[in-house]
Motif scaffolding. Sequence first.
Motif, PDB file in Angstrom:
ATOM      1  N   THR A 120       0.670   9.333  -9.763  1.00  0.00           N
ATOM      2  CA  THR A 120       0.500   8.491  -8.586  1.00  0.00           C
ATOM      3  C   THR A 120       1.660   8.690  -7.601  1.00  0.00           C
ATOM      4  N   VAL A 121       2.867   8.863  -8.125  1.00  0.00           N
ATOM      5  CA  VAL A 121       4.037   9.098  -7.262  1.00  0.00           C
ATOM      6  C   VAL A 121       3.845  10.404  -6.493  1.00  0.00           C
ATOM      7  N   PHE A 122       3.504  11.481  -7.193  1.00  0.00           N
ATOM      8  CA  PHE A 122       3.309  12.778  -6.537  1.00  0.00           C
ATOM      9  C   PHE A 122       2.148  12.700  -5.549  1.00  0.00           C
ATOM     10  N   ARG A 123       1.058  12.089  -5.964  1.00  0.00           N
ATOM     11  CA  ARG A 123      -0.127  11.974  -5.108  1.00  0.00           C
ATOM     12  C   ARG A 123       0.203  11.255  -3.800  1.00  0.00           C
ATOM     13  N   SER A 124       0.936  10.157  -3.879  1.00  0.00           N
ATOM     14  CA  SER A 124       1.251   9.402  -2.662  1.00  0.00           C
ATOM     15  C   SER A 124       2.106  10.232  -1.704  1.00  0.00           C
ATOM     16  N   ARG A 125       3.005  11.045  -2.241  1.00  0.00           N
ATOM     17  CA  ARG A 125       3.837  11.898  -1.386  1.00  0.00           C
ATOM     18  C   ARG A 125       2.999  13.005  -0.759  1.00  0.00           C
ATOM     19  N   TYR A 126       2.105  13.574  -1.528  1.00  0.00           N
ATOM     20  CA  TYR A 126       1.212  14.614  -1.011  1.00  0.00           C
ATOM     21  C   TYR A 126       0.338  14.050   0.107  1.00  0.00           C
TER      22      TYR A 126
END
Length: 186
Positions: A120-126
Motif C-alpha cells: 500500500t505504501v509503494f502503491r500510494s507513491r506510484y
Amino acid sequence: MDVKDKKRGRPIRGKDSLDKDVIITTAKALMLEDGKTPSIRQLALALQVDAMAMYYYFKNKEDLLEAVTISLVNEVYSPSNRGGWEGELEQLCFSYLILLKQYPGLLETLLGMTSTGPATVFRSRYLKIISDLNLGDQIETQSLNLLVDYLHGFALAMKYNQSKEHLLIEDIRGPLSLIQRILVKI
C-alpha cells in the motif's frame, strides 16, 4: 543475560524502556546484518528481553513483520511533484531496488506476506507520481502490477546473477523508459 535473568510480563517503564520503535529499529538492524528477517527469539536476545515482551507491542509475529516491512518501505523515495513524473518514477524505482539490495531477505519476506501494508505504501507513491496522466483505475492497477513484477524480477536477477557481468540498478533505465512511453500513449 539468559532467559532466567529476564523479567517476564509487561516491560518496565524507564529511560531504556522497550517500545515499538526500538523493536522495529532493532529488527531492521538485524535484517541488515543477517540478510533475513529475525525470529522473535533473535530479536528478544538482541534487546535483552524475554521473547514474550514482543507480544505486548505486537499481537503476533505477522503484526511485527508488517510493522518492520512498512518501516523499511517508508524509506523508499517519496514523490515531491517538483520534477516531471518520469524522473519521479525513476527515483521511486531506483530507491526501491536499492532498498531490496541493501536488505537481501526483504523481497522474499514481502512476497511471503499475507498483509498488504508495505504494498500500500509503494502503491500510494506510484499513484501520486502518475496521477496527472489520468489513466483510470484499471490501467493504474495494471501498470503498477507490471512495474512491480518487473522490479521484483530484476531484484532477484541482481541477487542471484552468477555471470561476470553484474547487473546494476541503472540497467532498468531502458525497460523503465519503455513502460513510461506506453503510459503516455494510453
